[in-house]
Design a protein around this motif. Structure first.
Motif, mmCIF file in Angstrom:
data_model
loop_
_atom_site.group_PDB
_atom_site.id
_atom_site.type_symbol
_atom_site.label_atom_id
_atom_site.label_comp_id
_atom_site.label_asym_id
_atom_site.label_seq_id
_atom_site.Cartn_x
_atom_site.Cartn_y
_atom_site.Cartn_z
ATOM 1 N N LEU A 185 0.852 -1.177 0.000
ATOM 2 C CA LEU A 185 0.000 0.000 0.000
ATOM 3 C C LEU A 185 0.890 1.229 0.000
ATOM 4 O O LEU A 185 1.944 1.230 0.650
ATOM 5 C CB LEU A 185 -0.893 0.042 1.248
ATOM 6 C CG LEU A 185 -1.981 -1.026 1.399
ATOM 7 C CD1 LEU A 185 -2.686 -0.843 2.738
ATOM 8 C CD2 LEU A 185 -2.980 -0.961 0.251
ATOM 9 N N ASP A 186 0.489 2.269 -0.734
ATOM 10 C CA ASP A 186 1.256 3.503 -0.659
ATOM 11 C C ASP A 186 0.796 4.300 0.559
ATOM 12 O O ASP A 186 -0.070 3.867 1.328
ATOM 13 C CB ASP A 186 1.162 4.315 -1.961
ATOM 14 C CG ASP A 186 -0.237 4.845 -2.256
ATOM 15 O OD1 ASP A 186 -1.106 4.820 -1.354
ATOM 16 O OD2 ASP A 186 -0.461 5.287 -3.397
ATOM 17 N N GLN B 84 -0.999 6.769 0.785
ATOM 18 C CA GLN B 84 -2.413 7.159 0.699
ATOM 19 C C GLN B 84 -3.347 5.962 0.845
ATOM 20 O O GLN B 84 -4.569 6.106 0.737
ATOM 21 C CB GLN B 84 -2.684 7.864 -0.638
ATOM 22 C CG GLN B 84 -2.085 9.265 -0.757
ATOM 23 C CD GLN B 84 -0.576 9.230 -0.959
ATOM 24 O OE1 GLN B 84 -0.063 8.465 -1.777
ATOM 25 N NE2 GLN B 84 0.135 10.055 -0.220
ATOM 26 N N ARG C 11 -3.372 3.303 -1.215
ATOM 27 C CA ARG C 11 -3.733 2.729 -2.511
ATOM 28 C C ARG C 11 -2.948 1.441 -2.749
ATOM 29 O O ARG C 11 -1.722 1.420 -2.591
ATOM 30 C CB ARG C 11 -3.461 3.735 -3.631
ATOM 31 C CG ARG C 11 -4.290 4.994 -3.528
ATOM 32 C CD ARG C 11 -3.906 6.026 -4.569
ATOM 33 N NE ARG C 11 -2.516 6.471 -4.430
ATOM 34 C CZ ARG C 11 -1.963 7.443 -5.142
ATOM 35 N NH1 ARG C 11 -2.684 8.073 -6.076
ATOM 36 N NH2 ARG C 11 -0.706 7.788 -4.934
ATOM 37 N N ASN D 20 -0.956 -1.694 -4.509
ATOM 38 C CA ASN D 20 -0.031 -1.890 -5.627
ATOM 39 C C ASN D 20 0.350 -3.360 -5.667
ATOM 40 O O ASN D 20 0.468 -4.004 -4.626
ATOM 41 C CB ASN D 20 1.215 -1.024 -5.461
ATOM 42 C CG ASN D 20 2.201 -1.193 -6.613
ATOM 43 O OD1 ASN D 20 3.108 -2.009 -6.545
ATOM 44 N ND2 ASN D 20 2.010 -0.440 -7.671
ATOM 45 N N ASP E 22 7.304 1.321 -7.270
ATOM 46 C CA ASP E 22 6.273 1.466 -6.247
ATOM 47 C C ASP E 22 6.440 0.468 -5.100
ATOM 48 O O ASP E 22 6.299 0.827 -3.928
ATOM 49 C CB ASP E 22 4.884 1.303 -6.868
ATOM 50 C CG ASP E 22 4.571 2.411 -7.871
ATOM 51 O OD1 ASP E 22 5.240 3.460 -7.813
ATOM 52 O OD2 ASP E 22 3.663 2.226 -8.701
ATOM 53 N N ASN F 71 6.965 1.794 -1.401
ATOM 54 C CA ASN F 71 5.884 1.523 -0.451
ATOM 55 C C ASN F 71 6.360 0.682 0.725
ATOM 56 O O ASN F 71 5.963 0.919 1.876
ATOM 57 C CB ASN F 71 4.728 0.814 -1.162
ATOM 58 C CG ASN F 71 4.042 1.693 -2.183
ATOM 59 O OD1 ASN F 71 4.255 2.895 -2.229
ATOM 60 N ND2 ASN F 71 3.219 1.080 -3.022
ATOM 61 N N GLY G 171 0.164 4.815 -8.247
ATOM 62 C CA GLY G 171 -1.196 4.969 -7.748
ATOM 63 C C GLY G 171 -2.219 4.116 -8.456
ATOM 64 O O GLY G 171 -3.343 3.977 -7.972
ATOM 65 N N ASN H 212 -4.077 0.837 -9.417
ATOM 66 C CA ASN H 212 -4.340 -0.392 -8.686
ATOM 67 C C ASN H 212 -4.217 -1.586 -9.638
ATOM 68 O O ASN H 212 -5.117 -1.859 -10.436
ATOM 69 C CB ASN H 212 -5.743 -0.346 -8.073
ATOM 70 C CG ASN H 212 -6.043 -1.545 -7.199
ATOM 71 O OD1 ASN H 212 -5.399 -2.583 -7.278
ATOM 72 N ND2 ASN H 212 -7.055 -1.414 -6.344
#
Length: 205
Positions: A32-33, A35, A37, A39, A71, A75, A105, A107
């Motif tokens: 998850l990032d 925010q 979201r 990945n 990412d 992350n 960002g 998905n």
């Protein structure tokens, strides 16, 4: 033949190195990032590196044509968590689709047509349909040498704190049967392999 990797003097159409250290298991990393979201991305430079306690690694370069971290790497460092999902033959197309170079960002669960499952100890979701999941806490990143300045080669380590195994891949006598879930692995070029049979050797006494 003999060649020096730094000189790239192998004389072949493509560098054979990745075709020699094979097969390589695929670490299908979900994160998850900051925010929140999701990945998801596959990494063929992946393996277990310790068992007491269990630890794993995956290696990542930079985003294509960009100085930014991938990412999964970013992350894992920022949130301190990631999940390794086992890629199987039945999920090979979704695994491949999740490797597409998309904007941060996006998905990949959605773009690959995958459903999620909640994890037990970490926030990143698991891949529904994968028979094995390793929930991991981030440990450290080691930067490796790079031929090109600014390209970036990193190895990300994590400690496994939770393991999910689908009951269908465990035999009646309590052993994991790899032929029941047929994990795939990366070879060289664009080639993959699948585990369909195994053999045993007793250690010498």
């Amino acid at each position: 033949m003999f060649y020096e990797p730094d000189k790239k003097n192998h004389g072949l159409p493509r560098d054979p190195f990745k075709s020699l250290v094979v097969p390589r298991p695929i670490g299908w990393i979900s994160t998850l990032d900051e925010q929140g979201r999701p990945n998801l991305a596959p990494y063929s430079f992946f393996n277990a590196v310790a068992s007491d306690p269990p630890c794993v690694m995956f290696a990542a370069g930079l985003r294509p044509k960009s100085p930014e971290l991938k990412d999964s790497h970013r992350n894992a460092e920022k949130t301190g968590e990631f999940v390794v999902n086992l890629a199987t033959y039945d999920l090979r197309l979704q695994m491949n689709q999740s490797s597409a170079p998309v904007e941060a960002g996006v998905n990949e669960f959605e773009t690959s047509g995958l459903e999620t499952l909640p994890s037990s100890f970490v926030k990143p979701p698991r891949v529904k349909g994968s028979p094995v999941h390793l929930e991991c806490k981030y440990l450290q990143t080691v930067e490796m040498p790079s031929w090109e300045a600014g390209r970036g080669n990193y190895v990300i380590f994590g400690r496994v704190i939770g393991i999910h195994i689908d009951d269908t891949v465990i035999t009646e006598d309590g052993f994991v049967d790899v032929t029941r879930f047929r994990p795939i692995s990366r070879l060289g070029y664009m080639e993959y392999a699948v585990v369909n049979e195994v053999f045993s050797l007793d250690r010498p006494k």
